[in-house]
Design a protein around this motif. Sequence first.
Motif, PDB file in Angstrom:
ATOM      1  N   GLU A 112       0.941  -1.304  -0.064  1.00 25.03           N
ATOM      2  CA  GLU A 112       0.052   0.237  -0.017  1.00 25.03           C
ATOM      3  C   GLU A 112       0.794   1.356   0.018  1.00 25.03           C
ATOM      4  OE1 GLU A 112      -3.725   2.003   2.522  1.00 25.03           O
ATOM      5  OE2 GLU A 112      -2.618   0.329   3.261  1.00 25.03           O
ATOM      6  N   LYS A 113       1.880   1.316   0.720  1.00 25.78           N
ATOM      7  CA  LYS A 113       2.643   2.482   0.847  1.00 25.78           C
ATOM      8  C   LYS A 113       3.203   2.769  -0.645  1.00 25.78           C
ATOM      9  CE  LYS A 113       7.177   3.766   3.105  1.00 25.78           C
ATOM     10  NZ  LYS A 113       8.346   3.597   3.862  1.00 25.78           N
ATOM     11  N   TYR A 114       3.928   1.701  -1.135  1.00 20.69           N
ATOM     12  CA  TYR A 114       4.634   2.192  -2.418  1.00 20.69           C
ATOM     13  C   TYR A 114       3.738   2.257  -3.514  1.00 20.69           C
ATOM     14  CZ  TYR A 114       8.998   1.568  -0.052  1.00 20.69           C
ATOM     15  OH  TYR A 114      10.365   1.584   0.832  1.00 20.69           O
ATOM     16  N   SER A 143       0.557   3.393  -3.520  1.00 21.58           N
ATOM     17  CA  SER A 143      -0.146   4.674  -3.586  1.00 21.58           C
ATOM     18  C   SER A 143       0.724   5.779  -3.988  1.00 21.58           C
ATOM     19  CB  SER A 143      -0.477   5.150  -2.030  1.00 21.58           C
ATOM     20  OG  SER A 143       0.516   5.073  -1.156  1.00 21.58           O
ATOM     21  N   GLN A 144       2.100   5.824  -4.119  1.00 15.74           N
ATOM     22  CA  GLN A 144       2.791   6.633  -4.368  1.00 15.74           C
ATOM     23  C   GLN A 144       3.078   6.576  -6.441  1.00 15.74           C
ATOM     24  OE1 GLN A 144       6.573   5.960  -2.577  1.00 15.74           O
ATOM     25  NE2 GLN A 144       5.867   6.169  -0.472  1.00 15.74           N
ATOM     26  N   HIS A 145       2.169   5.488  -6.806  1.00 14.84           N
ATOM     27  CA  HIS A 145       2.457   5.139  -8.227  1.00 14.84           C
ATOM     28  C   HIS A 145       1.087   5.257  -8.693  1.00 14.84           C
ATOM     29  CE1 HIS A 145       6.590   4.213  -6.973  1.00 14.84           C
ATOM     30  NE2 HIS A 145       6.888   4.739  -7.937  1.00 14.84           N
ATOM     31  N   PRO A 146       0.148   6.090  -8.504  1.00 17.02           N
ATOM     32  CA  PRO A 146      -1.291   6.078  -9.251  1.00 17.02           C
ATOM     33  C   PRO A 146      -1.286   5.980 -10.787  1.00 17.02           C
ATOM     34  CG  PRO A 146      -0.908   8.347  -8.642  1.00 17.02           C
ATOM     35  CD  PRO A 146       0.341   7.667  -8.200  1.00 17.02           C
ATOM     36  N   ASP A 204       3.582  -0.104 -15.791  1.00 13.14           N
ATOM     37  CA  ASP A 204       3.045   0.444 -14.300  1.00 13.14           C
ATOM     38  C   ASP A 204       3.409  -0.828 -13.455  1.00 13.14           C
ATOM     39  OD1 ASP A 204       1.466   2.919 -14.791  1.00 13.14           O
ATOM     40  OD2 ASP A 204       0.398   1.316 -16.158  1.00 13.14           O
ATOM     41  N   GLY A 230      10.542   3.243 -11.041  1.00 11.31           N
ATOM     42  CA  GLY A 230       9.433   3.365 -10.291  1.00 11.31           C
ATOM     43  C   GLY A 230       8.250   2.400 -10.388  1.00 11.31           C
ATOM     44  N   MET A 250      -3.343   1.430  -6.479  1.00 13.01           N
ATOM     45  CA  MET A 250      -2.957   2.556  -7.597  1.00 13.01           C
ATOM     46  C   MET A 250      -4.189   3.353  -8.309  1.00 13.01           C
ATOM     47  SD  MET A 250      -0.029  -0.350  -9.199  1.00 13.01           S
ATOM     48  CE  MET A 250       0.652   0.965 -10.340  1.00 13.01           C
ATOM     49  N   GLN A 261      -7.180   3.838  -6.515  1.00  8.97           N
ATOM     50  CA  GLN A 261      -8.028   4.557  -5.368  1.00  8.97           C
ATOM     51  C   GLN A 261      -9.343   3.608  -5.019  1.00  8.97           C
ATOM     52  OE1 GLN A 261      -8.676   8.113  -8.082  1.00  8.97           O
ATOM     53  NE2 GLN A 261      -8.691   9.104  -6.163  1.00  8.97           N
TER      54      GLN A 261
END
Length: 416
Positions: A15-17, A19-22, A250, A298, A326, A328
């Motif tokens: 979740e942490k990573y 969420s940084q790559h939507p 992605d 990324g 990624m 939401q």
Amino acid sequence: MRQFVSMEEAFEAIEKYASQHPIKTSTVPLPDAVGQVLAEPAVAQLSIPPFNNSARDGVVLSSTGIDAAKRGDTITLAGELRAGDSIETANGLSGMAARIMTGAPVPDWGAAVVMIEDIEFSDDTSFIVKAIPDRDAWIRPEGSDITSGLVILKPGCRIVSEHVQALASSGVVEVTVHVRPRVGVCSTGEELVDISSGRPGSGQIYDSNRPFMNAVMQSFGCDVAVNEHVGDTLDEMVNFLKNAMEASIDLLISSGAVSMGSYDFVKPALEAIGARIVFHKVKQKPGRPLLFAILPNGTLYFGLPGNPVSTVVNCRFYVHYALSVMQQQKQEVSIKLPLEAGIDKPEGIAVFLKARCVRAHHGASVCALEGQESFQTRPLLEMNGWVVMGEREGSAQSGDMVNFYPLNPNGLPDIF
């Protein structure tokens, strides 16, 4: 890099990573959005119904007309209203009654609609009412279903065909969605033979993971942009990773070569290109050697164990979870169901059990199937979901409530 993380810790790191790559967004025509995830609220552009209209074929009466009907008077029609007539046409009629068709606008003087079955006509223009209607009977009020300006679909919702019906009715012409995630899949191992290449030779097996990963990624709403097999050398894996990064994807997943064998080269290949390995190995069965990393550009990377059921489990839960974050989407919630029979399970390890949910006269229940080893694929043909038990849980008895997840994260199992 963290090793032997818990299932909960693995989800937290993903979740942490993730969420940084939507996933990027795009505004598309409504019919083209089916299967994609909404990125911005969909707002109704007009009310449903957009005006007061009739729910039945019959006669619309004014308040005076209702009073006349109660007295048993013969009433004269002022005209006829059909679906498609304008509101101005409806309001232009004067009198106490008009013939009206389903969907036609109700005049501003309309107090109730009488069904055609409750009308007795004397001739083409006069009638009596056999059953007196209640006020507002068979009138659909403006905005009684959807009100203009209302958010009718929230971000994170995957659009299905039924949504299109409601969205189109309320004037939503286009929506902003996350574009279909671009993903790559890769199988590893010299022993693998493509399923289209004929029967495997001595010491070989079919490459089942790659067609599965391709299929499951498409079922998750992704476009598979990279689909390859890599041999058992470090150089091949390094080259594959470099080429995959150039494909603007992605998320990337591979199967095999993540354990402790002499030819398990995924981890060294990731280190060679400068990837950040977030964790390697999860306290779970099957699929313990799961690896999660971030490539230098990324891209999210999942290295899945090569056993077929390990690949299935890790795609269903961890890869799907990353894609959900990624885009939401809300976190998936399990279905609580009672066990038909007990399950022996040690504490300290999470388990994903092939299971079948069944329905009987007393309600739904779930049973773990025979054949839980990670190489055993036959139960995949019988199951309709997974029983998931956390590492703090021990053995469970018949009747105990457990967490059940359907095979398809976007739908319920086939018994519901």
